[in-house]
Design a protein around this motif. Structure first.
Motif, PDB file in Angstrom:
ATOM      1  N   VAL A 121     -17.254  61.614  34.758  1.00  0.00           N
ATOM      2  CA  VAL A 121     -17.451  61.427  36.197  1.00  0.00           C
ATOM      3  C   VAL A 121     -18.927  61.261  36.525  1.00  0.00           C
ATOM      4  CG1 VAL A 121     -17.214  62.525  38.449  1.00  0.00           C
ATOM      5  CG2 VAL A 121     -15.319  62.600  36.835  1.00  0.00           C
ATOM      6  N   ILE A 122     -19.801  61.971  35.812  1.00  0.00           N
ATOM      7  CA  ILE A 122     -21.239  61.854  36.053  1.00  0.00           C
ATOM      8  C   ILE A 122     -21.708  60.424  35.849  1.00  0.00           C
ATOM      9  CG2 ILE A 122     -23.510  62.519  35.152  1.00  0.00           C
ATOM     10  CD1 ILE A 122     -22.418  65.314  34.705  1.00  0.00           C
ATOM     11  N   THR A 123     -21.123  59.733  34.869  1.00  0.00           N
ATOM     12  CA  THR A 123     -21.537  58.353  34.598  1.00  0.00           C
ATOM     13  C   THR A 123     -21.184  57.410  35.743  1.00  0.00           C
ATOM     14  OG1 THR A 123     -19.447  57.815  33.456  1.00  0.00           O
ATOM     15  CG2 THR A 123     -21.239  58.719  32.129  1.00  0.00           C
ATOM     16  N   GLY A 128     -27.691  54.672  32.791  1.00  0.00           N
ATOM     17  CA  GLY A 128     -28.906  54.622  31.999  1.00  0.00           C
ATOM     18  C   GLY A 128     -29.870  53.547  32.458  1.00  0.00           C
ATOM     19  N   GLY A 129     -29.383  52.594  33.246  1.00  0.00           N
ATOM     20  CA  GLY A 129     -30.245  51.514  33.713  1.00  0.00           C
ATOM     21  C   GLY A 129     -30.040  50.249  32.897  1.00  0.00           C
ATOM     22  N   PRO A 132     -32.433  49.974  29.269  1.00  0.00           N
ATOM     23  CA  PRO A 132     -31.894  50.649  28.083  1.00  0.00           C
ATOM     24  C   PRO A 132     -30.607  49.994  27.569  1.00  0.00           C
ATOM     25  CG  PRO A 132     -32.559  52.248  29.720  1.00  0.00           C
ATOM     26  CD  PRO A 132     -32.620  50.906  30.387  1.00  0.00           C
ATOM     27  N   GLU A 133     -29.762  49.544  28.489  1.00  0.00           N
ATOM     28  CA  GLU A 133     -28.535  48.875  28.073  1.00  0.00           C
ATOM     29  C   GLU A 133     -28.839  47.579  27.326  1.00  0.00           C
ATOM     30  OE1 GLU A 133     -24.539  46.820  30.060  1.00  0.00           O
ATOM     31  OE2 GLU A 133     -25.923  47.987  31.297  1.00  0.00           O
ATOM     32  N   TYR A 134     -29.797  46.825  27.840  1.00  0.00           N
ATOM     33  CA  TYR A 134     -30.170  45.567  27.188  1.00  0.00           C
ATOM     34  C   TYR A 134     -30.726  45.825  25.781  1.00  0.00           C
ATOM     35  CZ  TYR A 134     -32.581  41.167  26.301  1.00  0.00           C
ATOM     36  OH  TYR A 134     -33.020  40.000  25.739  1.00  0.00           O
ATOM     37  N   LEU A 135     -31.595  46.816  25.642  1.00  0.00           N
ATOM     38  CA  LEU A 135     -32.164  47.133  24.332  1.00  0.00           C
ATOM     39  C   LEU A 135     -31.102  47.655  23.370  1.00  0.00           C
ATOM     40  CD1 LEU A 135     -35.492  48.866  25.447  1.00  0.00           C
ATOM     41  CD2 LEU A 135     -35.182  46.524  24.624  1.00  0.00           C
ATOM     42  N   LEU A 136     -30.172  48.433  23.891  1.00  0.00           N
ATOM     43  CA  LEU A 136     -29.107  48.966  23.042  1.00  0.00           C
ATOM     44  C   LEU A 136     -28.225  47.848  22.487  1.00  0.00           C
ATOM     45  CD1 LEU A 136     -27.389  51.338  21.936  1.00  0.00           C
ATOM     46  CD2 LEU A 136     -26.149  51.296  24.116  1.00  0.00           C
ATOM     47  N   LEU A 137     -27.829  46.920  23.353  1.00  0.00           N
ATOM     48  CA  LEU A 137     -26.903  45.871  22.932  1.00  0.00           C
ATOM     49  C   LEU A 137     -27.567  44.810  22.075  1.00  0.00           C
ATOM     50  CD1 LEU A 137     -24.846  45.363  26.223  1.00  0.00           C
ATOM     51  CD2 LEU A 137     -24.174  46.611  24.176  1.00  0.00           C
ATOM     52  N   THR A 138     -28.801  44.464  22.389  1.00  0.00           N
ATOM     53  CA  THR A 138     -29.445  43.347  21.694  1.00  0.00           C
ATOM     54  C   THR A 138     -30.207  43.771  20.442  1.00  0.00           C
ATOM     55  OG1 THR A 138     -31.374  43.535  23.154  1.00  0.00           O
ATOM     56  CG2 THR A 138     -29.631  41.996  23.794  1.00  0.00           C
ATOM     57  N   ARG A 139     -30.868  44.938  20.472  1.00  0.00           N
ATOM     58  CA  ARG A 139     -31.693  45.343  19.336  1.00  0.00           C
ATOM     59  C   ARG A 139     -31.016  46.383  18.442  1.00  0.00           C
ATOM     60  NH1 ARG A 139     -37.945  45.686  21.689  1.00  0.00           N
ATOM     61  NH2 ARG A 139     -37.997  43.546  22.553  1.00  0.00           N
TER      62      ARG A 139
END
Length: 296
Positions: A121-123, A128-129, A132-139
Motif C-alpha cells: 500500500v505504501i508504494t 522511487g521516481g 531510479p526506475e530508468y537506471l534500474l531497467l536500462t543499466r
C-alpha cells in the motif's frame, strides 16, 4: 386526510421524481456522449472547415483524408501488432501474478500478511521516481529495447491486488478446507478452486491491465524506441502533422490536414479497440467491482 388521498399524493410525487431523474439522466448522457461525437465528427470533417469552427457533432464536409494521412505511415501495421501482442502478454502474465499474490495475501494463516500488505500500500503513495526506475531497467537489468521492458515493470498493480484479494476473502473458506481434506496443495487450490470462482474479479483486473498496456506511451519513449507501439507511432504522426498550403494554389486545400483533425483521428484510432472489447467484459467488470467490495 383519507388513506386513498395519501396514496395518490405519494404516487404523484414518485412520478415527478421519475421525471426529474429521467431528465437528469438525459442531460448526463448528452454531457458524456457529446465529447466523443465531437471528436469523431472532427476526425471525419475537412480540416480547413474544422479550423473555422469545431463545435459540432456531425461532419459538415465529410472526408477520410485525416485517416488516410495516418494510415499512410508504413510502420503503423507493425506498431499495431506490437501493441496487440504487448497487451495480450501483459494481461495474461499480469492476471496470473496478481491472482497469485492476492491469494497469498488473502490467507489468514500467512504470518507476514499484514506487513506485506502495508508495504504494498505504501508504494501506492510513494514511488522511487523516474530516474531510479530508468537506471534500474536500462543499466542494472539491461532491459532497454527489450520486449520484456513492456511486461515485467507492469506485472503487479497494487490496486488490482487489493481488489482481487477482497474478492477472494469473500469466498467461502469451506471450499479451501474441503480441497485440503482431499489432499490438494496450495497451488492446486489456487488453480482449481479459487481461479474458477474469480471470473468477475479476473475480468476486472484484465480490463484495467489491457487499458493500461494499450494506452501506455512513456515505456516506448523511454526504454524501447526500437520496438515502437501504436501509441508511440501515432504520437510521432501527430507531431509531424503540419499544414503546408500554398496560398496561390487553392486546389491544395482539399488535401491539407490540420494538427487538430489528425489529433482527433488518432484519438479515435487509439480508443476504438478498447471500446470494442469493453462491452464483452462489462458484466464481469461490474460484478468484480461490486462483489469485491462486499465484506461480511
Amino acid at each position: 386526510m383519507e388513506k386513498n388521498d395519501f396514496k395518490e399524493i405519494k404516487s404523484n410525487s414518485e412520478k415527478w421524481f421519475d421525471y426529474v431523474l429521467l431528465v437528469f439522466c438525459l442531460i448526463l448522457i448528452v454531457i458524456t456522449v457529446y465529447p466523443f461525437l465531437n471528436v469523431l465528427a472532427i476526425s471525419l470533417n475537412d480540416s480547413m472547415d474544422t479550423m473555422r469552427n469545431v463545435n459540432f457533432i456531425i461532419p459538415r464536409k465529410f472526408t477520410l483524408s485525416n485517416y488516410t494521412y495516418i494510415f499512410k505511415e508504413n510502420d503503423l501495421g507493425a506498431a499495431f501488432m506490437m501493441s496487440v501482442v504487448k497487451t495480450i502478454v501483459g494481461v495474461v502474465f499480469g492476471v496470473i501474478c496478481t491472482a497469485m499474490l492476492a491469494y497469498v495475501l488473502s490467507r489468514k494463516d500467512f504470518y507476514f500478511r499484514k506487513p506485506f500488505t502495508i508495504l504494498f500500500v505504501i508504494t501506492m503513495y510513494v514511488s522511487g521516481g523516474l530516474l531510479p526506475e530508468y537506471l534500474l531497467l536500462t543499466r542494472t537489468l539491461n532491459m532497454g529495447n527489450s520486449f520484456w521492458v513492456y511486461i515485467i515493470p507492469g506485472l503487479i498493480w497494487v490496486y488490482n491486488v487489493i481488489l482481487m484479494r477482497s474478492f477472494i476473502e469473500g469466498l467461502p473458506i469451506a471450499l479451501q478446507e474441503a480441497a485440503k481434506l482431499d489432499g490438494a496443495n496450495d497451488f492446486v487450490i489456487w488453480l482449481k478452486v479459487i481461479m474458477p470462482l474469480c471470473t468477475p474479479s479476473i475480468a476486472t483486473v484484465a480490463l484495467f491491465l489491457a487499458v493500461g498496456q494499450w494506452n501506455s506511451f512513456m515505456d516506448t519513449y523511454l526504454y524501447a524506441r526500437e520496438l515502437p507501439t501504436l501509441q508511440y507511432v501515432l504520437y510521432q504522426i501527430m507531431e509531424q502533422a503540419t499544414i503546408q498550403i500554398d496560398p496561390h494554389q487553392t486546389s491544395q486545400l482539399t488535401n491539407a490536414v490540420s494538427p487538430m483533425s489528425v489529433r482527433m483521428a488518432i484519438t479515435i484510432v487509439a480508443t476504438v479497440p478498447i471500446l470494442v472489447v469493453y462491452p464483452f467484459l462489462q458484466k464481469y467488470f461490474v460484478g468484480g467491482m461490486t462483489l469485491g467490495a462486499v465484506k461480511d
